[in-house]
Design a protein around this motif. Sequence first.
Motif, PDB file in Angstrom:
ATOM      1  N   LEU A  23     -19.444 -28.839  66.740  1.00 30.55           N
ATOM      2  CA  LEU A  23     -19.906 -28.642  64.973  1.00 30.55           C
ATOM      3  C   LEU A  23     -20.589 -28.840  64.602  1.00 30.55           C
ATOM      4  CD1 LEU A  23     -18.158 -29.973  62.315  1.00 30.55           C
ATOM      5  CD2 LEU A  23     -19.029 -31.768  62.587  1.00 30.55           C
ATOM      6  N   SER A  24     -22.151 -29.167  64.970  1.00 30.69           N
ATOM      7  CA  SER A  24     -23.234 -28.585  64.201  1.00 30.69           C
ATOM      8  C   SER A  24     -23.097 -27.226  64.517  1.00 30.69           C
ATOM      9  CB  SER A  24     -24.448 -29.349  65.063  1.00 30.69           C
ATOM     10  OG  SER A  24     -25.632 -28.918  63.422  1.00 30.69           O
ATOM     11  N   LEU A  25     -22.914 -26.286  65.880  1.00 28.68           N
ATOM     12  CA  LEU A  25     -23.495 -25.346  66.278  1.00 28.68           C
ATOM     13  C   LEU A  25     -23.076 -24.154  64.919  1.00 28.68           C
ATOM     14  CD1 LEU A  25     -24.796 -25.259  69.336  1.00 28.68           C
ATOM     15  CD2 LEU A  25     -25.925 -25.349  67.408  1.00 28.68           C
ATOM     16  N   GLY A  26     -21.227 -24.192  65.351  1.00 31.58           N
ATOM     17  CA  GLY A  26     -20.277 -23.561  64.619  1.00 31.58           C
ATOM     18  C   GLY A  26     -20.341 -23.868  63.468  1.00 31.58           C
ATOM     19  N   LEU A  27     -20.841 -24.994  63.063  1.00 29.56           N
ATOM     20  CA  LEU A  27     -21.096 -24.815  61.049  1.00 29.56           C
ATOM     21  C   LEU A  27     -22.708 -23.464  60.860  1.00 29.56           C
ATOM     22  CD1 LEU A  27     -20.365 -28.222  60.340  1.00 29.56           C
ATOM     23  CD2 LEU A  27     -18.790 -26.129  59.495  1.00 29.56           C
ATOM     24  N   SER A  28     -23.475 -24.045  62.063  1.00 30.93           N
ATOM     25  CA  SER A  28     -24.545 -22.799  61.463  1.00 30.93           C
ATOM     26  C   SER A  28     -24.937 -21.582  61.697  1.00 30.93           C
ATOM     27  CB  SER A  28     -25.227 -23.567  62.331  1.00 30.93           C
ATOM     28  OG  SER A  28     -26.092 -24.855  62.304  1.00 30.93           O
TER      29      SER A  28
END
Length: 428
Positions: free
Chosen positions: A400-405
């Motif tokens: 989730l974090s890497l995808g949004l980043s």
Amino acid sequence: MAGNPAPFAPYEWMIAWRYLRARRAEGGVSVMTWISLIGITLAVFALIATLAVRSGFRSEFVGTILGANAHVTVYSAARVTETGRRDRTIPDYAEMAKRIAAVPGVLHAAPVVRGQVMISSANRSSGAEVHGISAADLARLPGIVDGDGDYGDLSRYDDGIAIGAGIARELGVTAGDRVKLISPNGVRTPMGTSPRVKSYPVVYVFSAGRYDIDRTRIYMPFAEAQSYFNREGVADELQLRVADPEAVDRLAPAIQAAAGENALVWTWRDASGGFLRALEVEDNVMFVILSILVLIATMNIVSGLIMLVKNKGRDIGILRTIGLGEGAILRVFFICGAATGVTGTICGVILGSLFAIYIDPIFSFVNYVMGGGVWDPAIRGIYALPAELHLADVLKAVALSLGLSFVVTIFPARRAARLNPVEALRYE
């Protein structure tokens, strides 16, 4: 003529690294980078910590249910006796238990007598629920005989009773003391039913890990319970344990068929289904809320990159002039934003994992600072805040974090790539 360099070539990483190390004149860019980094770290930490506590709470709650309670309970449908009284006892409990135990997947079937009593010692008293069960059947309840706070001599169970640790604390008794049990449905006389009062030694004190169980439950030998509650020759229910409690719903039809058409089957999911469904809804809502928190944290990357693109307009014009294409410029600024997201995610995973691993000393410190009473087992049902770190939860938070980043980084990077070099250098 040499071909075009591959994407994410070393020079692109070098340029991105130089841009991330903002000079004093570009301190605003550096500040925004640090804000983005800290925000993502805290958001990922909160997400992993919440998922770990959620997993630990559900595992602890279900574990105490399955360890101290029956996986399946079989009752008898109500029938009207010759005197007009509705009776739900099971007269042929031994034969029924044998038939049900033969069902594949059923480990054991134990007849049980249940009744409500008042338990007292000295000047203290408390309400409790008695489970009349044999010593052999009681030994098959791991949550009762294998608890951390158990003490006493379970081999003397046939000579007395076993009580929960909560009852023992409430009455101020321990193993070896005697208590009185008072039942309103006691001795039957020509004048009616009078309360039954009988004294028993406490031979064993158990801690099932659940406040409500430890605070209310008493175990009594099956034959003694039959006599005490006027259940001679009958049982109130059959308590079953199965090999795979999570698949208990698939066993229910076979158990029903073995028990007979007048039997009622009640699984542990039926008994705790409402709480488990509420817990699942709460988990989903918390994940959505914390996902929004991660999104807000990653949006700071956009602000930092926009400021970086504005400050590096002249550099972008020069790089385009000497031959760098739009793709190379896009990748340079994508690396700048993605590096912040990756670093923040790694730091958040480390903090979240450490929180889940060392939750006991952390919670003890918080409880000490707050003066105690932070966790009330009477409300939560269990005695401590549990946490279980699962790889799937960590990977979910990382994805989730890497995808949004990565997604939010693309837009300012494209803006930098499409910057017209003529306009960028016009006033230089």
